[in-house]
Design a protein around this motif. Structure first.
Motif, mmCIF file in Angstrom:
data_model
loop_
_atom_site.group_PDB
_atom_site.id
_atom_site.type_symbol
_atom_site.label_atom_id
_atom_site.label_comp_id
_atom_site.label_asym_id
_atom_site.label_seq_id
_atom_site.Cartn_x
_atom_site.Cartn_y
_atom_site.Cartn_z
ATOM 1 N N THR A 77 0.745 -1.416 -0.036
ATOM 2 C CA THR A 77 0.118 -0.143 0.049
ATOM 3 C C THR A 77 0.653 1.350 0.008
ATOM 4 O OG1 THR A 77 -1.542 -1.103 1.355
ATOM 5 C CG2 THR A 77 -1.811 1.097 1.274
ATOM 6 N N ALA A 78 1.859 1.473 0.706
ATOM 7 C CA ALA A 78 2.564 2.599 0.904
ATOM 8 C C ALA A 78 2.942 3.075 -0.223
ATOM 9 C CB ALA A 78 3.811 2.282 2.403
ATOM 10 N N TRP A 79 3.639 2.506 -1.364
ATOM 11 C CA TRP A 79 3.905 3.103 -2.307
ATOM 12 C C TRP A 79 2.989 3.902 -3.278
ATOM 13 C CZ3 TRP A 79 1.604 0.931 -6.657
ATOM 14 C CH2 TRP A 79 0.804 -0.325 -6.396
ATOM 15 N N LYS A 80 1.776 3.574 -2.926
ATOM 16 C CA LYS A 80 0.667 4.414 -3.526
ATOM 17 C C LYS A 80 0.786 5.659 -3.307
ATOM 18 C CE LYS A 80 -2.186 -0.034 -4.171
ATOM 19 N NZ LYS A 80 -3.566 -0.387 -3.691
ATOM 20 N N TYR A 81 0.870 5.814 -2.060
ATOM 21 C CA TYR A 81 1.083 7.329 -1.551
ATOM 22 C C TYR A 81 2.204 8.084 -1.643
ATOM 23 C CZ TYR A 81 -2.829 4.646 0.880
ATOM 24 O OH TYR A 81 -3.796 4.159 1.451
ATOM 25 N N TYR A 82 3.250 7.616 -2.168
ATOM 26 C CA TYR A 82 4.717 8.237 -2.508
ATOM 27 C C TYR A 82 4.437 8.506 -3.739
ATOM 28 C CZ TYR A 82 7.280 7.383 1.635
ATOM 29 O OH TYR A 82 7.558 7.417 2.842
ATOM 30 N N SER A 83 3.354 8.394 -4.783
ATOM 31 C CA SER A 83 3.099 8.672 -6.142
ATOM 32 C C SER A 83 4.044 8.040 -7.095
ATOM 33 C CB SER A 83 3.131 10.323 -6.423
ATOM 34 O OG SER A 83 1.853 10.776 -5.613
#
Length: 299
Positions: free
Chosen positions: A254-260
């Protein structure tokens, strides 16, 4: 320089978080290091505290700005050593404080950090050897798209039905792919290593998990070693070891989605870790560090 094993951190990927010191830490990087700098006259000039824990001792619904537990550490340790204090965050992508909640818990954790720092200072010894040396290398990391354009069209309704950040991410990826964006996206980052006498410091980018630090330390068993993450560049996001990918979870899925960015891959952590190990070994192989390198070769 001094270090002790400390278990005030908690691996957040292995069970529910409980606001108690009695909870088992789970698999963590337990090395708590301090580096105290003195003037030639013996006056304390500054101290670096190195331990891997996210500064998240407050409840997630608390959106006020604060220094979190590092601010308490600076205050409490600074009073006792009489000099500025810096917190050098280690590989804590999966590590958080054992206690959390309100400002009371924030104070408690920060004071515990200061106590652990004092334990490490109590066993500290002068840095041996001589000289200062440094290495730096750019590393190219490649992210991959989780879907082709056709796959994303097929799953778009499912991905956006919950709304919120997940929907925003799916919309961004859709626009990117429809505009002809590549399925692979590369960016470079920086890995560094510093040698101060017989003390080495590995300097890593991104949100690195505890296992990376453990593996680096395993390759340098006789070396005084501090490891800093979140350094120079956090745009890479989380960099989990390959062993973490089958487990899924926020740090992997999930986290990589919020790093664009596009999706993180296991090769990214390996590239960072192996570069760090190569730079550290290069420092030890230099003339001032050659005796330490030979000692390691014997192991």
């Amino acid at each position: 320089y001094g270090h002790v094993d400390s278990f005030i951190g908690l691996n957040r990927r292995v069970g529910d978080r409980a606001n108690t010191w009695n909870k088992d830490s789970g698999p963590i990087e337990s090395t708590f290091s301090v580096l105290l700098v003195k003037s030639p006259e013996g006056k304390n000039r500054g101290v670096i505290v190195n331990y891997p824990t996210h500064p998240v001792s407050l409840r997630p619904d608390n959106v006020k700005i604060s220094p979190d537990f590092p601010g308490v550490l600076y205050r409490e340790l600074g009073k006792s050593v009489g000099c500025p204090v810096a917190y050098m965050q280690g590989c804590c992508g999966d590590m958080i404080p054992k206690v959390f909640g309100t400002q009371t818990e924030m104070e408690e954790y920060g004071k515990k950090m200061a106590e652990e720092a004092q334990r490490a200072l109590a066993v500290a010894k002068p840095v041996g050897g001589s000289g200062l040396d440094y290495r730096s290398e750019r590393v190219l990391l490649t992210f991959v798209s989780p879907y082709t354009l056709d796959e994303l069209h097929a799953r778009y309704a499912e991905l956006t039905q919950k709304g919120g950040e997940e929907e925003d991410w799916a919309e961004r990826l859709l626009r990117y792919l429809e505009d002809g964006g590549d399925m692979r996206q590369s960016r470079d980052t920086m890995v560094q290593a510093l040698r101060l006498g017989d003390l080495s410091i590995a300097i890593l980018p991104g949100e690195v998990l505890h296992l990376t630090a453990q593996l680096i330390r395993k390759d340098f068993p006789n070396q005084n070693l501090m490891i800093a993450a979140y350094s120079n560049d956090t745009s890479t996001g989380y960099l989990p070891h390959a062993d973490e990918f089958p487990k899924g979870g926020y740090e992997v899925a999930t986290a990589w989605k919020y790093y664009s960015t596009l999706r993180t891959t296991p090769d990214m952590e390996r590239a960072i870790r192996e570069t760090s190990e190569r730079l550290l070994q290069s420092l030890l192989d230099s003339p001032a560090g050659s005796s330490r390198s030979q000692s390691q070769a014997g192991n």
